[in-house]
Design an enzyme around this catalytic site. Structure first.
Site, PDB file in Angstrom:
ATOM      1  CG  ASP A 127      27.569  47.347  -1.296  1.00  0.00           C
ATOM      2  OD1 ASP A 127      28.297  47.573  -2.284  1.00  0.00           O
ATOM      3  OD2 ASP A 127      27.308  46.208  -0.884  1.00  0.00           O
ATOM      4  CD  GLU A 128      25.244  45.762  -5.073  1.00  0.00           C
ATOM      5  OE1 GLU A 128      25.514  46.206  -6.211  1.00  0.00           O
ATOM      6  OE2 GLU A 128      25.392  44.568  -4.749  1.00  0.00           O
TER       7      GLU A 128
ATOM      8  CE  LYS B 190      30.011  44.801  -3.468  1.00  0.00           C
ATOM      9  NZ  LYS B 190      28.692  44.921  -4.108  1.00  0.00           N
ATOM     10  CB  THR B 191      31.863  41.621   0.821  1.00  0.00           C
ATOM     11  OG1 THR B 191      30.938  41.532  -0.263  1.00  0.00           O
ATOM     12  CG2 THR B 191      31.091  41.554   2.116  1.00  0.00           C
TER      13      THR B 191
ATOM     14  NE  ARG C 123      26.954  37.869  -9.790  1.00  0.00           N
ATOM     15  CZ  ARG C 123      27.663  38.813  -9.217  1.00  0.00           C
ATOM     16  NH1 ARG C 123      27.746  38.880  -7.909  1.00  0.00           N
ATOM     17  NH2 ARG C 123      28.311  39.710  -9.940  1.00  0.00           N
TER      18      ARG C 123
ATOM     19  CD  GLN D 123      28.295  43.623 -10.663  1.00  0.00           C
ATOM     20  OE1 GLN D 123      27.624  42.891  -9.971  1.00  0.00           O
ATOM     21  NE2 GLN D 123      29.562  43.896 -10.398  1.00  0.00           N
TER      22      GLN D 123
END
Length: 735
Positions: free
Chosen positions: A223-224, A36-37, A627, A254
DNA sequence: TGATGGACTCTTTTT
DNA sequence: GAGTCCATCA
């Protein structure tokens, strides 16, 4: 430094679609570890370098400063420094603060308004409760603040709230809300939620500013997105405007901030809200091995009403996921430490690539003890902790009331700190005068000699105090003193803060006390000075012209108000990271241990009644598990210390849901080898440990002391090599 | 007016 | 167990 080229060929098809999308709304469903980043930074680079869009037209919003900083760092590889600086890469709250510093007058804010964080909110809520004369016992400030916060997140102001309040509790909450708002305004202050509320008000009520903003930030990215609340959604809508160039990135699985007002519907309903929205799914996982992914997928599969998604990885099966049962919390902490040390020693995994996650902050204590005893370097993600310390908040209150003369809350805090003979009685008299004449607290203080009921001593003290404050304020606007040599004029803010700590008497106040904790307080004040210098350095680096002292201080105040927990983490530190599962969002590590997977803690007691809450807890564990790149273990214990006493613990229901292929269960019922920290080793400290002495360490095994100085022992262990340990803390025994 | 000690309540997660 | 608040004493 040469700029990297925007390499679209290295992206997958869906990634490229997201990175090169130009006009209209787009929803990017990005599973964990789906790059994503990378997509976001490639996109910013693509827009500016390939699509010819001016960098200042790009606005990307994240939730944490850390994420924003990371984005900036990565974008700087593709763009010139100037371009990167022009692009707006920030958090929601920082963006709103910036808008309000500029245009706040339009919605009734002075440019130098204060931002109140939890502590100040609490203090203000207490004042409000007092004013409304509620039975103090039945209304807790924190509970009321929670209600107020939810209301603000839904853009319900205090009058609307009062109008729809029904029942005793609601009606009283409404009264407190009204009083609380009034207090905020009187202090020229806003709370965290207000930043969003006022920004929304500014943009919806003032068409000219809305127009400016819409023209400027023509390419908006959020984002998020699964964690946005109503206010944030509204803000996004207002900035995107009719053009609707809005790219949102997120993953409903998430979403873990419902309790903070996040509305998962924002992402689930994106397509119906923007009917022409394109949807891209990033499902390939580039982070974790298949076993980890499968286990996480099995877990999240128990949630209802999901958008279907299949995660896949081509990194191979990898290690099995471990579910481990320990005897109690201290054994768990110790064995987790040992497991990580083992990975470090046998697989060469750097400590910086390891993390331990837990549901509640209180669980970090036993871990700390274990890591300290094992001499494993660790860091705790509590970026806000430093700024919550009493002495730091004292110093900051001084600074805040200098910047914002209406901030009576800050003024009250420090007017008699250190004690200068302006006690509660005197303040009461000033306060009465203030109300009677409609002045600010500081203005009233300056009229001390007219105030009835003040003793001569108090008047003199007040006079001395207000004169000092005036001098400081004068200094803030004085031109730089070029006669000072040695870079003094460069770090003007640092010099100012240092001087203020001294002149206010804070330094002497904390230094003068011989007790140990106060020794530490004086040191912390010193650390605030270093922090200021670091901040100032960074500020000067990013500005074209050196800002005035006042501007520097205002910037510092804003920065301090917006710090978050994840900000404290250093990625190149060589330390294991300990943090809550919430803080873990957005991070990744080679090895992850999740502890205390027990009923009541995970899912948490207070979040296991409704299905919605329970599912959020499940998502929380999903976030934690995903993670991990290569090693993952989830542990629980038979006994757990709650409130200071041992209770038997029940394994989390989530553990059953994880079990299956690729997951191995294990029991480790060995008791902790070493209980507690410092106390137990006192009998064998001191000269008992001299060079040449043979020692035993519960984790490193046998070794020989080769050097002892300054409370530190350098020991050569037979299997673990040379380590330096703290003599008074390390659990060493003589052989 | 200020410091000290004891009793009392909590604890979810955070921008 | 730990921080906070309140009451008491110097």
């Amino acid at each position: 430094m040469p700029l990297e080229t925007v390499d679209l060929d290295s992206l997958t098809e869906p990634q490229r679609l997201a990175a090169t999308h130009l006009d209209g709304p787009m929803l990017v469903l990005a599973g964990p570890g789906s790059g994503k980043t990378r997509v976001i930074t490639s996109r910013v680079a693509y827009l500016v370098r390939e699509a010819g869009i001016a960098p200042w037209q790009v606005c990307a919003i994240t939730f944490t400063n850390k994420a924003a900083a990371e984005m900036r760092r990565r974008v700087e590889c593709f763009l010139t420094e100037r371009q990167a600086r022009a692009a707006n890469l920030s958090t929601f709250h920082a963006l709103c603060a910036k808008l309000l510093r500029q245009h706040g007058q339009r919605v009734g804010l002075t440019p130098n308004f204060s931002i109140y964080a939890m502590d100040e909110q609490q203090a203000l809520a207490k004042q409000a409760i007092e004013q409304v004369k509620l039975p103090a016992t039945s209304f807790q400030p924190s509970a009321l603040l929670g209600r107020i916060s939810s209301a603000k997140n839904e853009l319900v102001d205090c009058h609307a709230f009062a109008a729809q309040a029904s029942g005793f509790v609601e009606k009283n909450a409404a009264k407190v809300y009204v009083a609380y708002e009034k207090l905020l305004r009187a202090n020229q202050a806003v709370d965290f939620d207000d930043l969003l509320v006022f920004a929304v008000r500014l943009l919806s009520e003032h068409q000219d500013i809305r127009g400016q903003v819409q023209d400027r930030w023509a390419y908006l990215l959020i984002d998020e997105y699964q964690d946005t609340n109503i206010a944030q959604f509204r803000l996004a809508e207002l900035i995107a405007g009719p053009r609707g160039n809005l790219v949102v990135v997120g993953d409903p699985d998430q979403s873990i901030y419902r309790w903070r007002g996040a509305d998962i519907r924002n992402i689930l309903d994106f397509e119906s809200h923007f009917p022409n929205a394109r949807v891209v799914r990033l499902e390939q996982n580039f982070r974790s091995t298949q076993h980890i992914l499968t286990a996480a997928d099995r877990l999240i599969g128990h949630n209802t009403g999901r958008k279907p998604k299949k995660l896949f990885s081509d990194l191979g099966d990898g290690q099995q996921v471990r579910i481990v049962r320990y005897l109690d919390g201290s054994a768990e902490a110790q064995q987790v430490a040992r497991w990580l040390m083992d990975l470090h020693v046998t697989h060469g995994v750097p400590y910086a690539q390891m993390a331990v996650f837990y549901r509640v902050n209180a669980l970090s204590r036993e871990l700390e003890t274990a890591f300290r005893n094992a001499a494993i370097p660790y860091q705790i993600a509590r970026g806000t902790a430093f700024f919550e310390r009493k002495e730091i908040r004292d110093a900051l209150a001084y600074l805040r009331m200098l910047v914002n003369p209406d901030d009576s809350l800050a003024l009250e805090r420090i007017v008699n700190l250190p004690p200068r003979g302006i006690g509660a009685q005197s303040l009461k008299a000033v306060e009465a005068w203030r109300i009677q004449h409609g002045l600010s607290l500081f203005q009233a203080m300056k009229q001390a000699e007219h105030i009835t009921g003040l003793k001569a001593r108090a008047i003199a003290s007040l006079k001395a105090f207000t004169d000092q404050v005036d001098r400081w304020r004068h200094d803030l606007d004085a031109p730089p003193d070029d006669s000072l040599i040695g870079g003094q004029s460069e770090y003007r803010l640092r010099a100012f803060v240092e001087r203020l700590i001294r002149q206010s008497g804070l330094e002497k106040f904390y230094k003068g006390k011989e007790q140990e904790p106060d020794e530490e307080r004086a040191l912390n004040l010193g650390e605030l000075v270093s922090f200021t210098q670091q901040f100032e350095q960074e500020l000067l680096r990013t500005m074209d012209e050196p800002p005035t002292l006042r501007a520097r201080l205002e910037a510092l105040m804003e920065r301090v108000a917006l710090v978050s927990d994840a900000d404290g983490l250093e990625s190149e530190s060589g330390m294991v990271s300990l943090m809550t599962m919430h803080t873990a969002k957005g991070l990744e590590f080679d090895a992850v241990a999740v502890i205390a997977a027990e009923d009541g803690l995970l899912p948490h007691q207070r979040a296991s009644q409704e299905l919605e809450e329970l599912e959020e807890e499940r998502r929380l564990l999903f976030v934690a598990m995903t993670r991990a790149r290569k090693w993952l273990q989830v542990s629980h214990t038979q006994l757990r210390m709650v409130f200071g006493n041992m209770q038997s613990a029940i394994p989390s229901r989530f553990l059953r849901e994880i079990k299956g292929a690729g997951v191995r269960e294990k029991r480790d019922d060995t008791p902790a080898e070493f209980q507690g920290g410092r106390g137990d080793v006192e009998s064998v400290t001191g000269s008992a440990f001299a060079p040449g002495v043979e020692v035993n360490h519960p984790m490193f095994g046998r070794g020989r002391i080769i050097q002892a100085s300054g409370g530190r022992l350098t020991v050569r262990f037979e299997t673990f090599g040379i380590k330096t340990l703290m003599r008074d803390i390390a659990p060493l025994s003589r052989v």
